[in-house]
Design a protein around this motif. Structure first.
Motif, PDB file in Angstrom:
ATOM      1  N   LEU A 234       0.833  -1.202   0.000  1.00 29.86           N
ATOM      2  CA  LEU A 234       0.000   0.000   0.000  1.00 29.86           C
ATOM      3  C   LEU A 234       0.871   1.256   0.000  1.00 29.86           C
ATOM      4  N   ALA A 235       1.998   1.201   0.697  1.00 31.65           N
ATOM      5  CA  ALA A 235       2.897   2.356   0.697  1.00 31.65           C
ATOM      6  C   ALA A 235       3.426   2.624  -0.711  1.00 31.65           C
ATOM      7  N   GLY A 236       3.745   1.566  -1.447  1.00 28.33           N
ATOM      8  CA  GLY A 236       4.198   1.755  -2.815  1.00 28.33           C
ATOM      9  C   GLY A 236       3.117   2.369  -3.684  1.00 28.33           C
ATOM     10  N   ASP A 237       1.879   1.914  -3.518  1.00 29.06           N
ATOM     11  CA  ASP A 237       0.770   2.473  -4.271  1.00 29.06           C
ATOM     12  C   ASP A 237       0.574   3.942  -3.928  1.00 29.06           C
TER      13      ASP A 237
ATOM     14  N   VAL B  56       3.732  10.709  10.681  1.00 32.31           N
ATOM     15  CA  VAL B  56       2.426  10.637  11.324  1.00 32.31           C
ATOM     16  C   VAL B  56       2.239   9.298  12.031  1.00 32.31           C
ATOM     17  N   SER B  57       2.676   8.210  11.382  1.00 33.49           N
ATOM     18  CA  SER B  57       2.494   6.890  11.987  1.00 33.49           C
ATOM     19  C   SER B  57       3.363   6.706  13.226  1.00 33.49           C
ATOM     20  N   HIS B  58       4.512   7.398  13.297  1.00 31.14           N
ATOM     21  CA  HIS B  58       5.369   7.301  14.475  1.00 31.14           C
ATOM     22  C   HIS B  58       4.974   8.293  15.570  1.00 31.14           C
ATOM     23  N   ALA B  59       4.444   9.452  15.182  1.00 28.65           N
ATOM     24  CA  ALA B  59       4.123  10.489  16.158  1.00 28.65           C
ATOM     25  C   ALA B  59       2.716  10.355  16.723  1.00 28.65           C
ATOM     26  N   THR B  60       1.859   9.551  16.087  1.00 28.86           N
ATOM     27  CA  THR B  60       0.480   9.377  16.528  1.00 28.86           C
ATOM     28  C   THR B  60       0.157   7.885  16.579  1.00 28.86           C
TER      29      THR B  60
ATOM     30  N   ASP C 136       0.397   2.792   9.757  1.00 28.75           N
ATOM     31  CA  ASP C 136       1.011   3.195   8.492  1.00 28.75           C
ATOM     32  C   ASP C 136       0.010   3.200   7.344  1.00 28.75           C
ATOM     33  N   ASP C 137      -0.832   2.149   7.269  1.00 27.90           N
ATOM     34  CA  ASP C 137      -1.732   2.054   6.125  1.00 27.90           C
ATOM     35  C   ASP C 137      -2.718   3.212   6.085  1.00 27.90           C
ATOM     36  N   ALA C 138      -3.201   3.632   7.253  1.00 27.49           N
ATOM     37  CA  ALA C 138      -4.153   4.745   7.294  1.00 27.49           C
ATOM     38  C   ALA C 138      -3.495   6.055   6.892  1.00 27.49           C
TER      39      ALA C 138
END
Length: 278
Positions: free
Chosen positions: A29-32, A74-78, A82-84
């Motif tokens: 999903l990150a690649g997309d 955002v995924s590390h600070a909250t 990752d997917d969201a």
């Protein structure tokens, strides 16, 4: 057609091994998301310099890297996963890119950026694709062990003092560079196809990352050639034909793949022995 075949082959050789690492890290999903994030940067380059290959490539690279870094922050600070965060940023980037191109270009320009035109690849684009492909293979050769260990067990890599952060950043750079090159031929909506579909297909057939990368590159190259032939004889768009051939290979692999294929347990073992012997 010759330029298109050379471009698709070069993209397959470099993008498919990167896709294998993305599959192992569950970052499809990150690649997309990064593929879609190329569009606003390319649109800004288009607004600033017209259909300039360097401007659109630099803009797309910066935009995709910005989305990747922002989503990671955002995924590390909250508490958000990752997917969201990737989904949120890629939707914002895609909408912004479409809006910018619509305001400053024509419907033809928008369709070209969204779906690409592999048959319109010129010498300059082919040189850029070749440079990115060669640089990707060299980087993979030099950083192979850290990249593999970071994909399989990042905690162990950190515990032994390995270059975990450098490996992660390098992987992101390689992903974005290959997506920008694929954008020139397949557009932002289909650029991820040559990276992820062959890699996902190869995992159903072989064991071990080197074999998986080689099989994925072969699947991508053969699918690219087959897609070009189908598009030529059926007078269909080349990019969608290439990705659909990759998708057909994935469906066959999903059903009949010798490693965890859906029907693998129901087929006679002698059939797989015969395939392995041949």
């Amino acid at each position: 057609m010759r330029r298109a075949l050379a471009a698709v082959t070069a993209l397959s050789v470099s993008s498919a091994p990167i896709g294998c690492l993305m599959v192992l890290r569950r970052m499809s999903l990150a690649g997309d998301a990064m593929a879609h994030a190329v569009l606003p940067g390319a649109a800004i380059g288009f607004i600033a310099a017209g259909l300039s290959l360097p401007a659109m490539s630099v803009g797309g690279f910066i935009a995709a890297m910005a989305v990747a870094l922002l989503a990671g922050f955002v995924s590390h600070a909250t508490p958000q996963r990752d997917d969201a965060s990737f989904a949120a940023f890629y939707l914002i980037a895609l909408a912004l890119g479409v809006l910018l191109v619509s305001l400053h270009g024509s419907p033809v320009d928008l369709m070209h950026m969204l779906f690409g035109s592999v048959l319109a690849v010129d010498d300059a684009a082919l040189v850029q694709i070749a440079l990115v492909s060669s640089g990707t293979l060299c980087a993979l050769a030099l950083m192979y062990r850290p990249l593999v260990l970071h994909s399989l067990d990042p905690g162990h890599l950190r515990s032994v003092g390995g270059p975990g952060a450098a490996a992660h950043v390098l992987l992101l750079v390689l992903v974005v560079a290959n997506l920008v090159s694929s954008f020139l031929a397949l557009g932002t909506l289909l650029a991820i196809g040559l990276m992820m579909l062959p890699a996902a297909s190869a995992r159903f057939w072989v064991e071990g990352l080197p074999a998986m990368a080689a099989a994925a590159a072969a699947i991508g190259a053969v699918s690219g050639a087959a897609g070009l032939l189908v598009s030529f004889h059926a007078e269909l768009p080349s990019g969608p034909c290439i990705v659909l051939i990759c998708g057909a290979v994935y469906m066959v692999s999903l059903l009949f793949g010798r490693r965890n294929g859906l029907l693998a347990g129901h087929l006679p073992k002698s059939l797989y022995r015969a395939r392995a012997g041949s």
